[in-house]
Design a protein around this motif. Sequence first.
Motif, PDB file in Angstrom:
ATOM      1  N   ILE A  71     -20.326 -92.891 124.691  1.00  6.77           N
ATOM      2  CA  ILE A  71     -21.191 -93.945 125.219  1.00  6.77           C
ATOM      3  C   ILE A  71     -20.882 -93.894 126.803  1.00  6.77           C
ATOM      4  O   ILE A  71     -22.010 -93.945 127.465  1.00  6.77           O
ATOM      5  CB  ILE A  71     -20.557 -95.095 124.771  1.00  6.77           C
ATOM      6  CG1 ILE A  71     -21.091 -95.393 123.054  1.00  6.77           C
ATOM      7  CG2 ILE A  71     -21.503 -96.217 125.462  1.00  6.77           C
ATOM      8  CD1 ILE A  71     -20.596 -96.466 122.400  1.00  6.77           C
ATOM      9  N   MET A  78     -28.546 -93.926 127.267  1.00  7.57           N
ATOM     10  CA  MET A  78     -28.446 -95.226 126.456  1.00  7.57           C
ATOM     11  C   MET A  78     -29.108 -96.317 127.001  1.00  7.57           C
ATOM     12  O   MET A  78     -29.898 -96.899 126.310  1.00  7.57           O
ATOM     13  CB  MET A  78     -27.069 -95.519 126.125  1.00  7.57           C
ATOM     14  CG  MET A  78     -26.065 -94.529 125.358  1.00  7.57           C
ATOM     15  SD  MET A  78     -26.750 -94.151 123.624  1.00  7.57           S
ATOM     16  CE  MET A  78     -26.205 -95.871 122.819  1.00  7.57           C
ATOM     17  N   PHE A 193     -24.756 -96.105 117.185  1.00  6.73           N
ATOM     18  CA  PHE A 193     -25.858 -95.949 117.977  1.00  6.73           C
ATOM     19  C   PHE A 193     -26.630 -97.533 118.003  1.00  6.73           C
ATOM     20  O   PHE A 193     -27.062 -98.032 119.017  1.00  6.73           O
ATOM     21  CB  PHE A 193     -26.950 -95.051 117.600  1.00  6.73           C
ATOM     22  CG  PHE A 193     -28.145 -94.944 118.238  1.00  6.73           C
ATOM     23  CD1 PHE A 193     -28.243 -93.804 119.643  1.00  6.73           C
ATOM     24  CD2 PHE A 193     -29.274 -95.463 117.883  1.00  6.73           C
ATOM     25  CE1 PHE A 193     -29.226 -93.756 120.458  1.00  6.73           C
ATOM     26  CE2 PHE A 193     -30.588 -95.154 118.787  1.00  6.73           C
ATOM     27  CZ  PHE A 193     -30.427 -94.383 120.084  1.00  6.73           C
ATOM     28  N   THR A 196     -24.638-100.130 119.911  1.00 10.37           N
ATOM     29  CA  THR A 196     -24.742 -99.972 121.385  1.00 10.37           C
ATOM     30  C   THR A 196     -26.215-100.300 121.796  1.00 10.37           C
ATOM     31  O   THR A 196     -26.303-101.053 122.944  1.00 10.37           O
ATOM     32  CB  THR A 196     -24.394 -98.662 121.719  1.00 10.37           C
ATOM     33  OG1 THR A 196     -23.233 -98.194 121.023  1.00 10.37           O
ATOM     34  CG2 THR A 196     -24.124 -98.490 123.081  1.00 10.37           C
ATOM     35  N   GLN A 197     -27.279 -99.885 121.129  1.00 13.68           N
ATOM     36  CA  GLN A 197     -28.656-100.070 121.613  1.00 13.68           C
ATOM     37  C   GLN A 197     -28.936-101.500 121.866  1.00 13.68           C
ATOM     38  O   GLN A 197     -29.533-101.967 122.681  1.00 13.68           O
ATOM     39  CB  GLN A 197     -29.742 -99.367 120.785  1.00 13.68           C
ATOM     40  CG  GLN A 197     -29.640 -97.884 120.803  1.00 13.68           C
ATOM     41  CD  GLN A 197     -30.274 -97.540 122.213  1.00 13.68           C
ATOM     42  OE1 GLN A 197     -31.561 -97.395 122.524  1.00 13.68           O
ATOM     43  NE2 GLN A 197     -29.406 -97.250 123.246  1.00 13.68           N
TER      44      GLN A 197
END
Length: 312
Positions: A71, A78, A193, A196-197
Amino acid sequence: MAPSQSLSKSPLLAYVGLVLTPLFWAGNAVIARGTVQHIPPLSMSFWRWIIALAILLPIGLPGVIRHRQVIRQHLGSMIALATFSVAAFNSLLYCAAVTTTATNIALINATIPIFVALLAWLMLGDRTRPIQALGILLAVIGILTVIARGQLSVLTGLEAQPGDLIMVAAVFSWGLFSVLLRRQAVPLPALTFLTTQILLGTLIILPFYLTDLLAFSGGFEVSRQTVLPLMYFAIFPGILAYGFWNHGVQTIGPGSAAIFMYLTPVYASVLAGLFLNESLGVFHWVGGALILIGLLLATRVGRPGFRRRQAD
């Protein structure tokens, strides 16, 4: 094969999930239209993701910690991906709901593959077959028909509903996300993913939400009338639709799964008629038909197109 493994790969469960996913997306547009007078759009977007985070963090945080080095290495990508998907797309969709109908939102939203194909051609140099170009053209004409409400004077006189134009911007934002997702792929598991998004996207929305809260809208009253829609936004078009979509893609393939996306405006028109008393005009039928034909030509011929990785 163990019974649980057989169940997880069942095509029946995949099809059920893929039938429900566009229903949840349609519900997102209809409920947003019905509650936007009680919950300001930016509050709707911010608190939707806060609730989703509260649900996801207990199971998603270990993966974020485990993959923190990846990350960190791809943080710029990101942030860009979170900006165009979690932050911009959903916020713009809810802003659109202030001045346009749920049916229009769903019809314009259904053209996401068209915008993805167009941006992939412009930004990545993807080759577009003539029949795909025809599909893009027909879909664009369909969008203009819906925005103009069947009246050319609406376009020539720049009298389109602001919400329709905002929804076009939302779809354009998702198209950018999809293209960047391909160009700047981040090697993370799906749950990591998504977590985190949502975390990054919520942080991006935060200053806009606070500005709106303190200087403009003043927020909203916490009640059954406002909390239940927010719970729906977080759970159904967010977490569940994402899980169902990915399970369907893994089980029956992206090409077959993409067909179910075209159910969204169908569901939305029915729900909007039942709960919002929205009626379908001739321009909806004409525009919807052009969009559907355009989508079929642009996304079902030749190389498979992009597919939705994250929910609306």
